[in-house]
Scaffold this active site. Sequence first.
Site, PDB file in Angstrom:
ATOM      1  N   CYS A 126       0.741  -1.116   0.114  1.00  0.00           N
ATOM      2  CA  CYS A 126       0.132   0.077  -0.165  1.00  0.00           C
ATOM      3  C   CYS A 126       0.778   1.315   0.055  1.00  0.00           C
ATOM      4  O   CYS A 126       1.866   1.355  -0.991  1.00  0.00           O
ATOM      5  CB  CYS A 126      -1.047   0.006   1.160  1.00  0.00           C
ATOM      6  SG  CYS A 126      -2.490   1.265   1.287  1.00  0.00           S
ATOM      7  N   ASP A 184      -7.844  -4.215  -8.051  1.00  0.00           N
ATOM      8  CA  ASP A 184      -7.465  -2.989  -7.047  1.00  0.00           C
ATOM      9  C   ASP A 184      -7.803  -1.945  -7.308  1.00  0.00           C
ATOM     10  O   ASP A 184      -7.169  -1.300  -8.571  1.00  0.00           O
ATOM     11  CB  ASP A 184      -6.079  -3.271  -6.712  1.00  0.00           C
ATOM     12  CG  ASP A 184      -5.438  -2.242  -5.752  1.00  0.00           C
ATOM     13  OD1 ASP A 184      -6.324  -1.255  -5.176  1.00  0.00           O
ATOM     14  OD2 ASP A 184      -4.191  -2.186  -5.108  1.00  0.00           O
ATOM     15  N   HIS A 215      -7.241  -4.936  -3.670  1.00  0.00           N
ATOM     16  CA  HIS A 215      -6.155  -4.548  -2.804  1.00  0.00           C
ATOM     17  C   HIS A 215      -6.033  -4.958  -1.490  1.00  0.00           C
ATOM     18  O   HIS A 215      -7.144  -5.309  -0.845  1.00  0.00           O
ATOM     19  CB  HIS A 215      -6.580  -2.708  -2.514  1.00  0.00           C
ATOM     20  CG  HIS A 215      -5.609  -2.014  -1.957  1.00  0.00           C
ATOM     21  ND1 HIS A 215      -4.450  -1.473  -2.627  1.00  0.00           N
ATOM     22  CD2 HIS A 215      -5.612  -1.567  -0.732  1.00  0.00           C
ATOM     23  CE1 HIS A 215      -3.839  -0.795  -1.757  1.00  0.00           C
ATOM     24  NE2 HIS A 215      -4.622  -0.701  -0.639  1.00  0.00           N
TER      25      HIS A 215
END
Length: 247
Positions: A126, A184, A215
């Site tokens: 991330c 994602d 994600h």
Amino acid sequence: MTLREPETIELSTPTGPMRAQVLRPAGEGRFPGLLFHSEIFQNTGPICRTAAFLAGHGFIVVLPEIYHEYLPAGTVLAYDQAGSDVGNKLKIEKPVAAYDSDNRAVLDYLKAHPDCNGRLASFGPCIGGHLTYRAALQPDVSASVCFYPTDLHKRSLGAGMNDDSLARAADIKGEMMLVFGRQDPHVPAEGRAMIYQTLTAAGVKFTWHEFNAAHAFLRDEGLRYDPELARQALGMTVDFLRRCLSV
């Protein structure tokens, strides 16, 4: 490998003291150093468990608190809307230069660690994937693993939301591994294409993996977690790091 008891340290940075966790193998010997960047929620249970997994495969892992200037030491944000709001707010308040100086502080700590063999790498998911990319800009980082790095294609990390990460791709001297989920929304197909094309044009040596996943599929908490893909991806991570660091 089994691990020693985790150690809490405080590193000096230009923007103030930064607390970090150190995880390392219990066995004797010298090991590569791994700078591990968290998500926007800081050092949560899933992040610490992943760090322990990597440390147990033969790395000295340092896990800094990425928002140390803004939150009390030890703060862990919840995986909920309130936690997301705080993490996303701080993500664009902190200057990019401060993220970079944090990286340098950890890398220098690892280089000086008596049990580190001097070989350095970085890892993160991330925002941590983007911060790992920033760490790869450092000349002494030999390998970097970025899991679904957010804001990289948008060039929107940090204060002013105008980072130079992709523009500096040619500064990357080590090898990279990038991992994405095709489902994602934070790194859509056009964003992935931009990253791929930029790294290729800059002559970066990299490995590219895309999974049919959402994600945060690596995070072992929540409905997006995919245990089988996480197992495969972490196994590839260990293999990649060992090859690049000659372990």
